[in-house]
Write a protein that holds these residues in place. Structure first.
Motif, PDB file in Angstrom:
ATOM      1  N   ASP A 219       0.807  -1.215   0.000  1.00  0.00           N
ATOM      2  CA  ASP A 219       0.000   0.000   0.000  1.00  0.00           C
ATOM      3  C   ASP A 219       0.844   1.271   0.000  1.00  0.00           C
ATOM      4  O   ASP A 219       0.471   2.252  -0.637  1.00  0.00           O
ATOM      5  CB  ASP A 219      -0.934   0.011   1.216  1.00  0.00           C
ATOM      6  N   HIS A 220       1.951   1.244   0.722  1.00  0.00           N
ATOM      7  CA  HIS A 220       2.749   2.456   0.874  1.00  0.00           C
ATOM      8  C   HIS A 220       4.242   2.129   0.809  1.00  0.00           C
ATOM      9  O   HIS A 220       4.678   1.098   1.321  1.00  0.00           O
ATOM     10  CB  HIS A 220       2.455   3.136   2.212  1.00  0.00           C
ATOM     11  N   LEU A 221       4.987   3.040   0.204  1.00  0.00           N
ATOM     12  CA  LEU A 221       6.438   2.929   0.120  1.00  0.00           C
ATOM     13  C   LEU A 221       7.039   4.203   0.685  1.00  0.00           C
ATOM     14  O   LEU A 221       6.776   5.293   0.174  1.00  0.00           O
ATOM     15  CB  LEU A 221       6.875   2.740  -1.335  1.00  0.00           C
ATOM     16  N   PHE A 222       7.823   4.065   1.736  1.00  0.00           N
ATOM     17  CA  PHE A 222       8.509   5.209   2.340  1.00  0.00           C
ATOM     18  C   PHE A 222       9.998   5.045   2.071  1.00  0.00           C
ATOM     19  O   PHE A 222      10.684   4.248   2.703  1.00  0.00           O
ATOM     20  CB  PHE A 222       8.230   5.262   3.837  1.00  0.00           C
ATOM     21  N   ASN A 223      10.500   5.798   1.088  1.00  0.00           N
ATOM     22  CA  ASN A 223      11.922   5.804   0.751  1.00  0.00           C
ATOM     23  C   ASN A 223      12.641   6.745   1.709  1.00  0.00           C
ATOM     24  O   ASN A 223      12.657   7.965   1.509  1.00  0.00           O
ATOM     25  CB  ASN A 223      12.127   6.270  -0.697  1.00  0.00           C
ATOM     26  N   ASN A 224      13.217   6.183   2.742  1.00  0.00           N
ATOM     27  CA  ASN A 224      13.852   6.974   3.778  1.00  0.00           C
ATOM     28  C   ASN A 224      15.350   6.712   3.889  1.00  0.00           C
ATOM     29  O   ASN A 224      16.073   7.532   4.446  1.00  0.00           O
ATOM     30  CB  ASN A 224      13.166   6.687   5.122  1.00  0.00           C
TER      31      ASN A 224
ATOM     32  N   GLY B  56      -7.735   0.261  -3.300  1.00  0.00           N
ATOM     33  CA  GLY B  56      -6.961   0.952  -2.284  1.00  0.00           C
ATOM     34  C   GLY B  56      -6.316   2.230  -2.792  1.00  0.00           C
ATOM     35  O   GLY B  56      -6.271   2.502  -3.992  1.00  0.00           O
ATOM     36  N   ARG B  57      -5.830   3.008  -1.857  1.00  0.00           N
ATOM     37  CA  ARG B  57      -5.079   4.215  -2.175  1.00  0.00           C
ATOM     38  C   ARG B  57      -3.619   3.936  -1.843  1.00  0.00           C
ATOM     39  O   ARG B  57      -3.303   3.452  -0.770  1.00  0.00           O
ATOM     40  CB  ARG B  57      -5.602   5.385  -1.350  1.00  0.00           C
ATOM     41  N   TYR B  58      -2.760   4.265  -2.758  1.00  0.00           N
ATOM     42  CA  TYR B  58      -1.345   3.936  -2.624  1.00  0.00           C
ATOM     43  C   TYR B  58      -0.538   5.228  -2.478  1.00  0.00           C
ATOM     44  O   TYR B  58      -0.907   6.265  -3.014  1.00  0.00           O
ATOM     45  CB  TYR B  58      -0.861   3.143  -3.835  1.00  0.00           C
ATOM     46  N   THR B  59       0.588   5.104  -1.767  1.00  0.00           N
ATOM     47  CA  THR B  59       1.378   6.290  -1.453  1.00  0.00           C
ATOM     48  C   THR B  59       2.857   6.005  -1.577  1.00  0.00           C
ATOM     49  O   THR B  59       3.335   4.951  -1.144  1.00  0.00           O
ATOM     50  CB  THR B  59       1.111   6.729   0.007  1.00  0.00           C
ATOM     51  N   VAL B  60       3.581   6.985  -2.138  1.00  0.00           N
ATOM     52  CA  VAL B  60       5.041   7.007  -2.097  1.00  0.00           C
ATOM     53  C   VAL B  60       5.448   8.250  -1.324  1.00  0.00           C
ATOM     54  O   VAL B  60       4.952   9.349  -1.598  1.00  0.00           O
ATOM     55  CB  VAL B  60       5.670   7.080  -3.508  1.00  0.00           C
ATOM     56  N   ILE B  61       6.342   8.067  -0.372  1.00  0.00           N
ATOM     57  CA  ILE B  61       6.925   9.192   0.354  1.00  0.00           C
ATOM     58  C   ILE B  61       8.431   9.088   0.205  1.00  0.00           C
ATOM     59  O   ILE B  61       9.014   8.036   0.467  1.00  0.00           O
ATOM     60  CB  ILE B  61       6.541   9.172   1.849  1.00  0.00           C
ATOM     61  N   ASN B  62       9.051  10.163  -0.228  1.00  0.00           N
ATOM     62  CA  ASN B  62      10.500  10.233  -0.356  1.00  0.00           C
ATOM     63  C   ASN B  62      11.024  11.265   0.633  1.00  0.00           C
ATOM     64  O   ASN B  62      10.617  12.432   0.568  1.00  0.00           O
ATOM     65  CB  ASN B  62      10.911  10.642  -1.774  1.00  0.00           C
ATOM     66  N   THR B  63      11.917  10.840   1.520  1.00  0.00           N
ATOM     67  CA  THR B  63      12.526  11.794   2.435  1.00  0.00           C
ATOM     68  C   THR B  63      13.409  12.740   1.646  1.00  0.00           C
ATOM     69  O   THR B  63      14.209  12.316   0.818  1.00  0.00           O
ATOM     70  CB  THR B  63      13.374  11.072   3.500  1.00  0.00           C
ATOM     71  N   SER B  64      13.243  14.007   1.898  1.00  0.00           N
ATOM     72  CA  SER B  64      14.074  15.004   1.244  1.00  0.00           C
ATOM     73  C   SER B  64      14.743  15.852   2.321  1.00  0.00           C
ATOM     74  O   SER B  64      14.772  15.474   3.484  1.00  0.00           O
ATOM     75  CB  SER B  64      13.229  15.869   0.297  1.00  0.00           C
ATOM     76  N   SER B  65      15.252  16.979   1.920  1.00  0.00           N
ATOM     77  CA  SER B  65      16.002  17.815   2.847  1.00  0.00           C
ATOM     78  C   SER B  65      16.076  19.227   2.292  1.00  0.00           C
ATOM     79  O   SER B  65      16.081  19.420   1.072  1.00  0.00           O
ATOM     80  CB  SER B  65      17.416  17.238   2.997  1.00  0.00           C
ATOM     81  N   VAL B  66      16.196  20.206   3.178  1.00  0.00           N
ATOM     82  CA  VAL B  66      16.416  21.574   2.699  1.00  0.00           C
ATOM     83  C   VAL B  66      17.776  21.679   2.030  1.00  0.00           C
ATOM     84  O   VAL B  66      18.052  22.665   1.351  1.00  0.00           O
ATOM     85  CB  VAL B  66      16.276  22.621   3.818  1.00  0.00           C
ATOM     86  N   ALA B  67      18.607  20.645   2.176  1.00  0.00           N
ATOM     87  CA  ALA B  67      19.903  20.631   1.493  1.00  0.00           C
ATOM     88  C   ALA B  67      19.737  20.677  -0.019  1.00  0.00           C
ATOM     89  O   ALA B  67      20.672  21.015  -0.737  1.00  0.00           O
ATOM     90  CB  ALA B  67      20.713  19.399   1.892  1.00  0.00           C
ATOM     91  N   SER B  68      18.538  20.357  -0.501  1.00  0.00           N
ATOM     92  CA  SER B  68      18.300  20.406  -1.944  1.00  0.00           C
ATOM     93  C   SER B  68      18.274  21.838  -2.470  1.00  0.00           C
ATOM     94  O   SER B  68      18.545  22.077  -3.643  1.00  0.00           O
ATOM     95  CB  SER B  68      17.002  19.699  -2.301  1.00  0.00           C
TER      96      SER B  68
END
Length: 165
Positions: free
Chosen positions: A85-90, A139-151
């Motif tokens: 259902d969800h992928l959290f790329n951390n 279902g509802r699917y989600t991708v979350i990618n951790t980012s940073s203000v460093a970008s």
């Protein structure tokens, strides 16, 4: 089959990944914790189970900087939980060095772990979600990618990291 959502958390043994796992386990998500260290993953699972003894937590030792391993993460979750259902790329790396001291190896590792691995996992998740939809899943699917203000405002010494975010 459980009706509880399945979430992959890369970099799930500490920091933001572990805190996210705590929250999701409390909300009855079935979680695949992904990380490079089996021992750290086991420690994280034990801490999670201490607070939520009935939680469904699986572990997967994986280096997200390795294209083959990163491409297998979604398949592991589906093998263990029958869906995603969800992928959290951390997961991430951030070598600290002046720009002139960044080597080809440092830059590649940072880009592989922080960009390539997550992109491969997203592509695999997308294929899985298309398959689940084709089978009638609504279902509802989600991708979350951790980012940073460093970008947008790179920290001194984090040249490759800033570029990868």
């Amino acid at each position: 089959m459980s009706e509880h959502p399945v979430t992959i958390i890369t970099g799930g043994s500490s920091g933001i990944g572990f805190a996210t796992a705590q929250r999701l386990v409390a909300e009855q998500h079935r979680v695949l914790l992904v990380g490079r260290s089996k021992e750290r993953l086991e420690g994280a699972r034990d801490r999670l189970l201490a607070n939520s003894p009935n939680a469904e937590i699986e572990l997967h030792t994986c280096d997200m900087g390795d294209a083959v391993q990163a491409s297998n993460v979604v398949g592991v979750a589906v093998d263990r939980f029958d869906r995603l259902d969800h992928l959290f790329n951390n997961a991430g790396v951030a070598p600290l060095a002046p720009i002139q001291d960044h080597t080809d190896g440092m830059i590649r590792e940072t880009l592989y772990v922080n960009v390539l691995g997550p992109a491969l996992a997203i592509a695999d998740a997308w294929r899985q979600w298309q398959s689940q939809r084709d089978a009638g899943d609504t279902g509802r699917y989600t991708v979350i990618n951790t980012s940073s203000v460093a970008s947008i405002d790179p920290y001194p010494g984090f040249f490759a990291y800033g570029a990868s975010k």
